[in-house]
Design a protein around this motif. Sequence first.
Motif, PDB file in Angstrom:
ATOM      1  N   ALA A 175       7.729   3.957  -9.794  1.00  0.00           N
ATOM      2  CA  ALA A 175       7.620   5.243 -10.175  1.00  0.00           C
ATOM      3  C   ALA A 175       6.307   5.605 -10.771  1.00  0.00           C
ATOM      4  CB  ALA A 175       8.627   5.711 -11.263  1.00  0.00           C
ATOM      5  N   VAL A 176       5.765   6.745 -10.215  1.00  0.00           N
ATOM      6  CA  VAL A 176       4.653   7.407 -10.550  1.00  0.00           C
ATOM      7  C   VAL A 176       4.877   8.890 -10.978  1.00  0.00           C
ATOM      8  CG1 VAL A 176       2.865   5.899  -9.011  1.00  0.00           C
ATOM      9  CG2 VAL A 176       4.067   8.041  -8.240  1.00  0.00           C
ATOM     10  N   GLY A 177       3.681   9.592 -11.465  1.00  0.00           N
ATOM     11  CA  GLY A 177       3.777  11.066 -11.742  1.00  0.00           C
ATOM     12  C   GLY A 177       2.606  11.747 -11.496  1.00  0.00           C
ATOM     13  N   PHE A 178       2.758  12.952 -11.211  1.00  0.00           N
ATOM     14  CA  PHE A 178       1.698  14.263 -10.896  1.00  0.00           C
ATOM     15  C   PHE A 178       1.649  14.931 -11.925  1.00  0.00           C
ATOM     16  CE2 PHE A 178       3.274  12.681  -6.640  1.00  0.00           C
ATOM     17  CZ  PHE A 178       2.359  12.811  -6.043  1.00  0.00           C
ATOM     18  N   ASN A 179       0.405  14.547 -12.935  1.00  0.00           N
ATOM     19  CA  ASN A 179       0.287  15.164 -14.126  1.00  0.00           C
ATOM     20  C   ASN A 179       0.037  16.496 -14.337  1.00  0.00           C
ATOM     21  OD1 ASN A 179      -1.251  15.532 -17.102  1.00  0.00           O
ATOM     22  ND2 ASN A 179       0.012  13.663 -17.286  1.00  0.00           N
ATOM     23  N   PRO A 180       0.538  17.559 -14.895  1.00  0.00           N
ATOM     24  CA  PRO A 180       0.106  18.775 -15.021  1.00  0.00           C
ATOM     25  C   PRO A 180      -1.520  19.110 -15.214  1.00  0.00           C
ATOM     26  CG  PRO A 180       1.481  18.453 -17.003  1.00  0.00           C
ATOM     27  CD  PRO A 180       1.484  17.217 -16.020  1.00  0.00           C
ATOM     28  N   ASP A 181      -2.094  18.198 -15.971  1.00  0.00           N
ATOM     29  CA  ASP A 181      -3.603  18.308 -16.170  1.00  0.00           C
ATOM     30  C   ASP A 181      -4.015  18.126 -15.032  1.00  0.00           C
ATOM     31  OD1 ASP A 181      -6.135  18.328 -17.077  1.00  0.00           O
ATOM     32  OD2 ASP A 181      -5.890  16.756 -18.493  1.00  0.00           O
ATOM     33  N   ARG A 182      -4.654  18.981 -14.177  1.00  0.00           N
ATOM     34  CA  ARG A 182      -5.058  18.937 -12.817  1.00  0.00           C
ATOM     35  C   ARG A 182      -6.663  18.522 -12.766  1.00  0.00           C
ATOM     36  NH1 ARG A 182      -1.026  20.429  -9.230  1.00  0.00           N
ATOM     37  NH2 ARG A 182       0.740  20.062 -10.006  1.00  0.00           N
ATOM     38  N   GLU A 183      -7.119  18.796 -13.909  1.00  0.00           N
ATOM     39  CA  GLU A 183      -8.488  18.515 -14.065  1.00  0.00           C
ATOM     40  C   GLU A 183      -8.907  17.151 -14.468  1.00  0.00           C
ATOM     41  OE1 GLU A 183     -10.781  21.392 -16.707  1.00  0.00           O
ATOM     42  OE2 GLU A 183      -9.851  23.037 -15.450  1.00  0.00           O
ATOM     43  N   VAL A 184      -8.221  16.348 -15.294  1.00  0.00           N
ATOM     44  CA  VAL A 184      -8.713  15.229 -15.785  1.00  0.00           C
ATOM     45  C   VAL A 184      -7.709  14.293 -15.436  1.00  0.00           C
ATOM     46  CG1 VAL A 184      -9.282  13.690 -17.672  1.00  0.00           C
ATOM     47  CG2 VAL A 184     -10.103  16.099 -17.806  1.00  0.00           C
ATOM     48  N   ALA A 185      -6.600  14.436 -15.650  1.00  0.00           N
ATOM     49  CA  ALA A 185      -5.355  13.365 -15.413  1.00  0.00           C
ATOM     50  C   ALA A 185      -5.112  13.190 -14.021  1.00  0.00           C
ATOM     51  CB  ALA A 185      -4.134  13.726 -16.518  1.00  0.00           C
ATOM     52  N   ALA A 186      -4.895  14.222 -13.271  1.00  0.00           N
ATOM     53  CA  ALA A 186      -4.274  14.188 -12.087  1.00  0.00           C
ATOM     54  C   ALA A 186      -5.192  13.291 -11.186  1.00  0.00           C
ATOM     55  CB  ALA A 186      -3.942  15.603 -11.321  1.00  0.00           C
ATOM     56  N   PRO A 187      -6.639  13.605 -11.043  1.00  0.00           N
ATOM     57  CA  PRO A 187      -7.397  12.817 -10.115  1.00  0.00           C
ATOM     58  C   PRO A 187      -7.146  11.066 -10.534  1.00  0.00           C
ATOM     59  CG  PRO A 187      -8.759  14.725 -11.080  1.00  0.00           C
ATOM     60  CD  PRO A 187      -7.467  14.675 -11.887  1.00  0.00           C
ATOM     61  N   ILE A 188      -7.255  10.687 -11.717  1.00  0.00           N
ATOM     62  CA  ILE A 188      -7.027   9.516 -12.120  1.00  0.00           C
ATOM     63  C   ILE A 188      -5.733   8.958 -11.579  1.00  0.00           C
ATOM     64  CG2 ILE A 188      -6.991   7.986 -14.118  1.00  0.00           C
ATOM     65  CD1 ILE A 188      -8.380   9.885 -15.755  1.00  0.00           C
ATOM     66  N   ASN A 189      -4.438   9.573 -11.920  1.00  0.00           N
ATOM     67  CA  ASN A 189      -3.106   9.202 -11.362  1.00  0.00           C
ATOM     68  C   ASN A 189      -3.394   9.063  -9.969  1.00  0.00           C
ATOM     69  OD1 ASN A 189      -1.393   9.014 -13.695  1.00  0.00           O
ATOM     70  ND2 ASN A 189      -1.687  11.126 -14.116  1.00  0.00           N
ATOM     71  N   LEU A 190      -4.033   9.893  -9.166  1.00  0.00           N
ATOM     72  CA  LEU A 190      -3.966   9.904  -7.979  1.00  0.00           C
ATOM     73  C   LEU A 190      -4.892   8.684  -7.299  1.00  0.00           C
ATOM     74  CD1 LEU A 190      -4.636  13.555  -6.713  1.00  0.00           C
ATOM     75  CD2 LEU A 190      -2.652  12.079  -6.273  1.00  0.00           C
ATOM     76  N   LYS A 191      -5.726   8.187  -8.081  1.00  0.00           N
ATOM     77  CA  LYS A 191      -6.431   6.840  -7.722  1.00  0.00           C
ATOM     78  C   LYS A 191      -5.353   5.714  -7.669  1.00  0.00           C
ATOM     79  CE  LYS A 191     -11.165   7.841  -9.321  1.00  0.00           C
ATOM     80  NZ  LYS A 191     -12.347   7.395 -10.323  1.00  0.00           N
ATOM     81  N   GLY A 192      -4.477   5.750  -8.955  1.00  0.00           N
ATOM     82  CA  GLY A 192      -3.495   4.866  -9.162  1.00  0.00           C
ATOM     83  C   GLY A 192      -2.471   4.776  -7.913  1.00  0.00           C
ATOM     84  N   ILE A 193      -2.273   6.020  -7.867  1.00  0.00           N
ATOM     85  CA  ILE A 193      -0.856   6.401  -6.623  1.00  0.00           C
ATOM     86  C   ILE A 193      -1.519   5.724  -5.456  1.00  0.00           C
ATOM     87  CG2 ILE A 193       0.288   7.811  -5.294  1.00  0.00           C
ATOM     88  CD1 ILE A 193       0.332   9.696  -7.935  1.00  0.00           C
ATOM     89  N   THR A 194      -2.728   6.004  -4.952  1.00  0.00           N
ATOM     90  CA  THR A 194      -3.165   5.657  -3.702  1.00  0.00           C
ATOM     91  C   THR A 194      -3.221   4.073  -3.737  1.00  0.00           C
ATOM     92  OG1 THR A 194      -4.687   7.523  -3.610  1.00  0.00           O
ATOM     93  CG2 THR A 194      -5.176   5.719  -2.154  1.00  0.00           C
ATOM     94  N   ALA A 195      -3.645   3.437  -4.555  1.00  0.00           N
ATOM     95  CA  ALA A 195      -3.746   1.945  -4.813  1.00  0.00           C
ATOM     96  C   ALA A 195      -2.327   1.223  -4.759  1.00  0.00           C
ATOM     97  CB  ALA A 195      -4.325   1.423  -6.000  1.00  0.00           C
ATOM     98  N   LEU A 196      -1.503   1.748  -5.395  1.00  0.00           N
ATOM     99  CA  LEU A 196      -0.336   1.106  -5.518  1.00  0.00           C
ATOM    100  C   LEU A 196       0.479   1.560  -4.282  1.00  0.00           C
ATOM    101  CD1 LEU A 196       0.835   2.320  -9.448  1.00  0.00           C
ATOM    102  CD2 LEU A 196       0.234  -0.081  -8.468  1.00  0.00           C
ATOM    103  N   SER A 197       0.218   2.474  -3.695  1.00  0.00           N
ATOM    104  CA  SER A 197       0.989   2.858  -2.005  1.00  0.00           C
ATOM    105  C   SER A 197       0.906   1.802  -1.317  1.00  0.00           C
ATOM    106  CB  SER A 197       0.574   4.321  -1.906  1.00  0.00           C
ATOM    107  OG  SER A 197      -0.685   4.304  -1.461  1.00  0.00           O
ATOM    108  N   GLU A 198      -0.285   1.233  -1.389  1.00  0.00           N
ATOM    109  CA  GLU A 198      -0.799   0.204  -0.382  1.00  0.00           C
ATOM    110  C   GLU A 198      -0.287  -1.530  -1.041  1.00  0.00           C
ATOM    111  OE1 GLU A 198      -4.961   0.508  -0.478  1.00  0.00           O
ATOM    112  OE2 GLU A 198      -4.861   2.390   0.549  1.00  0.00           O
ATOM    113  N   GLN A 199       0.164  -1.406  -2.211  1.00  0.00           N
ATOM    114  CA  GLN A 199       0.677  -2.709  -2.709  1.00  0.00           C
ATOM    115  C   GLN A 199       2.151  -2.902  -2.987  1.00  0.00           C
ATOM    116  OE1 GLN A 199      -2.400  -4.359  -5.414  1.00  0.00           O
ATOM    117  NE2 GLN A 199      -3.513  -2.423  -5.191  1.00  0.00           N
ATOM    118  N   THR A 200       2.899  -1.963  -3.010  1.00  0.00           N
ATOM    119  CA  THR A 200       4.246  -1.903  -3.352  1.00  0.00           C
ATOM    120  C   THR A 200       5.065  -1.730  -2.210  1.00  0.00           C
ATOM    121  OG1 THR A 200       4.390   0.578  -3.745  1.00  0.00           O
ATOM    122  CG2 THR A 200       3.610  -1.112  -5.494  1.00  0.00           C
TER     123      THR A 200
END
Length: 286
Positions: A175-200
């Motif tokens: 499970a992953v999340g799309f954080n409501p903080d679109r300026e700081v947290a969301a870009p970081i989460n998207l990096k993690g989501i992209t990486a995990l999408s290729e490994q899970t």
Amino acid sequence: MESKPSIPYVVGSKSSMAVAINCAAKAGEWIKSRLGLVKDLATKYSPQDLVTDVDKGAETMIRKLILTHFPDHDILGEEGVAPGAAASAQAVAEAKKCEYLWIIDPVDGTTNFVHGFPFFCVSIALAYKGEVIIGVIYDPVRDEMFVAEKGKGAYMHGNPTRVSEEKLLAESVIAVGFNPDREVAAPINLKGITALSEQTRSLRAGGSAALHLAYVAAGRLSGYYEVNLNAWDTAAGALLVMESGGIVTDTAGDPYHIGVRNVIASNGKIQEQLLNAVTAAGATGL
């Protein structure tokens, strides 16, 4: 006479659990009855960070029920804290000083609730001197009550919950999340989501941190990753995971505490693989 070992939170622990379950059940029943009837919709930190009259009403209900039984206890609730990461961190830092602290999220998954997407819950935890000792998560749509008490296991409707058995990230649903903080947290989460999408095996983004953690505890998910969470998002769920045999850390691999904002939870067997993937992607948020 030989003295008995001191276990400070045992006194009243049964009634504390009963109160937590009762609060979650009553609030959840009322929340479900309000599905599709939201009258007052507002935003907090960002246009994606929603709050409703139902969130506020449910938190008031829970607060009153808790204080009826434990008038000397303190309460940290989402709707009682100013929006933003800094305000949340400050509130948690101050709350850590409390002896008994209830940590509540009246509707975890408010955006889902507003849109009629049936994935939201009530999350209630009790901490003793900063350590979570009781965790309750109630999904009113499915009528599933997840409960845990420190050192006594975790259960869903009386049946013990156990984490999944996957040993490889490639075989895991995360499970992953799309954080409501679109300026700081969301870009970081998207990096993690992209990486995990290729490994899970696959990813899921249900929109409720608490339910994601409950599902890890129940073995429905192998793990969960998200940055910029709050204590009320994770306190109850983290205890559920740990009491079900899993592991919860921050994104550096350090043990969970209520001040942790960047979370990785898993069945334990894939924890290091998750940490390595997120770190390699520059997605720790630290």
